[in-house]
Motif scaffolding. Structure first.
Motif, PDB file in Angstrom:
ATOM      1  N   MET A  93     -35.760   2.809  58.333  1.00  0.00           N
ATOM      2  CA  MET A  93     -35.374   4.103  57.694  1.00  0.00           C
ATOM      3  C   MET A  93     -34.701   3.725  56.358  1.00  0.00           C
ATOM      4  N   VAL A  94     -34.503   2.448  55.993  1.00  0.00           N
ATOM      5  CA  VAL A  94     -33.750   2.144  54.762  1.00  0.00           C
ATOM      6  C   VAL A  94     -34.558   1.018  54.050  1.00  0.00           C
ATOM      7  N   ASP A  95     -34.341   0.721  52.640  1.00  0.00           N
ATOM      8  CA  ASP A  95     -34.662  -0.597  51.790  1.00  0.00           C
ATOM      9  C   ASP A  95     -33.580  -1.398  52.020  1.00  0.00           C
ATOM     10  N   VAL A  96     -33.898  -2.596  51.994  1.00  0.00           N
ATOM     11  CA  VAL A  96     -33.003  -3.893  51.838  1.00  0.00           C
ATOM     12  C   VAL A  96     -33.412  -4.564  50.579  1.00  0.00           C
ATOM     13  N   VAL A  97     -32.518  -4.667  49.398  1.00  0.00           N
ATOM     14  CA  VAL A  97     -32.719  -5.149  48.217  1.00  0.00           C
ATOM     15  C   VAL A  97     -31.846  -6.303  47.713  1.00  0.00           C
ATOM     16  N   ALA A  98     -32.072  -7.361  47.051  1.00  0.00           N
ATOM     17  CA  ALA A  98     -31.138  -8.411  46.666  1.00  0.00           C
ATOM     18  C   ALA A  98     -30.848  -7.790  45.153  1.00  0.00           C
ATOM     19  N   VAL A  99     -29.469  -7.627  45.090  1.00  0.00           N
ATOM     20  CA  VAL A  99     -28.643  -7.159  43.995  1.00  0.00           C
ATOM     21  C   VAL A  99     -28.436  -8.304  42.994  1.00  0.00           C
ATOM     22  N   GLU A 100     -28.275  -9.600  43.571  1.00  0.00           N
ATOM     23  CA  GLU A 100     -28.422 -10.713  42.558  1.00  0.00           C
ATOM     24  C   GLU A 100     -29.228 -11.790  43.152  1.00  0.00           C
ATOM     25  N   ASP A 101     -29.447 -12.749  42.477  1.00  0.00           N
ATOM     26  CA  ASP A 101     -30.165 -13.923  42.994  1.00  0.00           C
ATOM     27  C   ASP A 101     -29.610 -14.401  44.306  1.00  0.00           C
ATOM     28  N   SER A 102     -30.330 -14.513  45.377  1.00  0.00           N
ATOM     29  CA  SER A 102     -29.871 -14.678  46.755  1.00  0.00           C
ATOM     30  C   SER A 102     -30.629 -15.620  47.601  1.00  0.00           C
ATOM     31  N   LYS A 103     -29.971 -16.414  48.612  1.00  0.00           N
ATOM     32  CA  LYS A 103     -30.861 -16.913  49.735  1.00  0.00           C
ATOM     33  C   LYS A 103     -30.574 -16.357  50.908  1.00  0.00           C
ATOM     34  N   ILE A 104     -31.424 -16.069  51.801  1.00  0.00           N
ATOM     35  CA  ILE A 104     -31.242 -15.657  53.112  1.00  0.00           C
ATOM     36  C   ILE A 104     -32.000 -16.354  54.045  1.00  0.00           C
ATOM     37  N   MET A 105     -31.371 -16.465  55.079  1.00  0.00           N
ATOM     38  CA  MET A 105     -32.175 -16.957  56.611  1.00  0.00           C
ATOM     39  C   MET A 105     -32.649 -15.787  57.332  1.00  0.00           C
ATOM     40  N   MET A 106     -33.917 -15.999  57.647  1.00  0.00           N
ATOM     41  CA  MET A 106     -34.785 -14.953  58.565  1.00  0.00           C
ATOM     42  C   MET A 106     -34.647 -15.508  60.054  1.00  0.00           C
ATOM     43  N   ILE A 107     -34.359 -14.603  61.085  1.00  0.00           N
ATOM     44  CA  ILE A 107     -34.273 -14.994  62.467  1.00  0.00           C
ATOM     45  C   ILE A 107     -34.981 -14.113  63.179  1.00  0.00           C
ATOM     46  N   LYS A 108     -35.470 -14.543  64.313  1.00  0.00           N
ATOM     47  CA  LYS A 108     -35.979 -13.325  65.304  1.00  0.00           C
ATOM     48  C   LYS A 108     -35.129 -13.375  66.464  1.00  0.00           C
ATOM     49  N   PRO A 109     -34.185 -12.274  66.359  1.00  0.00           N
ATOM     50  CA  PRO A 109     -33.447 -12.096  67.594  1.00  0.00           C
ATOM     51  C   PRO A 109     -34.047 -11.952  69.106  1.00  0.00           C
ATOM     52  N   ARG A 110     -35.031 -11.252  69.072  1.00  0.00           N
ATOM     53  CA  ARG A 110     -35.842 -11.037  70.218  1.00  0.00           C
ATOM     54  C   ARG A 110     -36.231 -12.267  71.280  1.00  0.00           C
ATOM     55  N   ASN A 111     -36.188 -13.312  70.453  1.00  0.00           N
ATOM     56  CA  ASN A 111     -36.367 -14.718  71.198  1.00  0.00           C
ATOM     57  C   ASN A 111     -35.513 -14.993  72.070  1.00  0.00           C
ATOM     58  N   ILE A 112     -34.170 -14.521  71.829  1.00  0.00           N
ATOM     59  CA  ILE A 112     -33.066 -15.204  72.758  1.00  0.00           C
ATOM     60  C   ILE A 112     -33.179 -14.473  74.021  1.00  0.00           C
ATOM     61  N   PHE A 113     -33.972 -13.323  74.209  1.00  0.00           N
ATOM     62  CA  PHE A 113     -33.983 -12.711  75.244  1.00  0.00           C
ATOM     63  C   PHE A 113     -35.193 -13.215  76.477  1.00  0.00           C
ATOM     64  N   LEU A 114     -35.819 -14.260  76.069  1.00  0.00           N
ATOM     65  CA  LEU A 114     -36.976 -14.874  76.809  1.00  0.00           C
ATOM     66  C   LEU A 114     -36.512 -15.623  78.084  1.00  0.00           C
ATOM     67  N   HIS A 115     -35.315 -16.245  77.614  1.00  0.00           N
ATOM     68  CA  HIS A 115     -34.876 -17.134  78.624  1.00  0.00           C
ATOM     69  C   HIS A 115     -33.242 -17.008  78.468  1.00  0.00           C
ATOM     70  N   SER A 116     -32.838 -15.817  79.212  1.00  0.00           N
ATOM     71  CA  SER A 116     -31.357 -15.551  79.007  1.00  0.00           C
ATOM     72  C   SER A 116     -30.552 -16.286  79.961  1.00  0.00           C
ATOM     73  N   ASN A 117     -31.175 -17.299  80.845  1.00  0.00           N
ATOM     74  CA  ASN A 117     -30.281 -18.029  81.771  1.00  0.00           C
ATOM     75  C   ASN A 117     -29.785 -19.246  80.966  1.00  0.00           C
ATOM     76  N   ASN A 118     -30.391 -19.496  79.696  1.00  0.00           N
ATOM     77  CA  ASN A 118     -30.042 -20.796  79.078  1.00  0.00           C
ATOM     78  C   ASN A 118     -28.806 -20.247  78.353  1.00  0.00           C
ATOM     79  N   LYS A 119     -27.620 -21.300  78.518  1.00  0.00           N
ATOM     80  CA  LYS A 119     -26.416 -21.062  77.916  1.00  0.00           C
ATOM     81  C   LYS A 119     -26.518 -20.600  76.511  1.00  0.00           C
TER      82      LYS A 119
END
Length: 218
Positions: A93-119
């Motif tokens: 429902m929003v836009d996300v914009v860099a307001v200065e030169d930036s570096k980001i890391m993209m991660i997929k959080p749903r992956n952590i629910f695949l093996h939730s017994n892992n510590k």
């Protein structure tokens, strides 16, 4: 941001230098360099990934049909964004914009629910839940910033919340220029600038660009 800095972040709390690479692999992490003004997420799109700001600053915005912009948040290094959309699969429902030169890391959080017994998975699930709750509190605070009927009331609420915790000095920088501050508080820029001048003349505040000092009335 190096490994030692990453493991201090709330997203990775409870992990050590050995388990962090496994966590990043689990997240399918990737880094991306952004130019100022570049859009990361567009309203209406769907994403599997959330973002982690490594360097620079990004802004979360909402623009209505007539082009009126509202700034929801402004996030610097170490902040995360988009986790709710990445976890639910709902359109943004929003836009996300860099307001200065930036570096980001993209991660997929749903992956952590695949093996939730892992510590590592369990630690990451707990951390994301905590971050999400804290962000909900932060967004609730924004309601207080825009709840007042007058521009002065909104400014007083916002500037008061910017006071550094446990600092003896009521002096700080804000992450917005005048237009961005007006968009955040949902007021007219000219009216905002006029009210800031009045507050300065009344001895409530002093400021230079985005640096503010709150003053006590005698």
């Amino acid at each position: 941001m190096n490994i030692l800095e990453l493991i201090k972040h709330p997203l990775f709390t409870g992990l050590d230098e050995k388990s962090l690479p496994e966590a990043l692999k689990l997240f399918e992490s990737s880094e991306k360099a952004l130019k100022k003004g570049e859009c990361i997420f567009n309203s209406g799109s769907i994403t599997e990934a959330m973002g982690f700001v490594l360097e620079g600053r990004i802004q979360i915005e909402s623009t209505d049909y007539w082009g009126n912009k509202t700034i929801i948040d402004n996030l610097g290094s170490g902040k995360v964004f988009g986790e709710t959309y990445a976890l639910t699969g709902k359109p943004l429902m929003v836009d996300v914009v860099a307001v200065e030169d930036s570096k980001i890391m993209m991660i997929k959080p749903r992956n952590i629910f695949l093996h939730s017994n892992n510590k590592i998975n369990s630690v990451l699930i707990k951390n994301i839940l905590q971050i999400s709750m804290n962000k909900n509190l932060h967004l609730s605070q924004r309601i207080f910033h825009t709840n007042a009927k007058t521009i002065r009331g909104r400014l007083l609420a916002y500037l008061s919340s910017c006071l550094p915790a446990k600092s003896p000095h009521a002096e700080f920088d804000i992450p917005y220029d005048r237009q961005q501050l007006a968009d955040y508080l949902q007021v007219d820029r000219s009216a905002l600038s006029a009210e800031l001048s009045k507050m300065k003349a009344d001895g409530l505040i002093d400021y230079w660009k985005n640096h503010f000092r709150l003053l006590h009335l005698d």
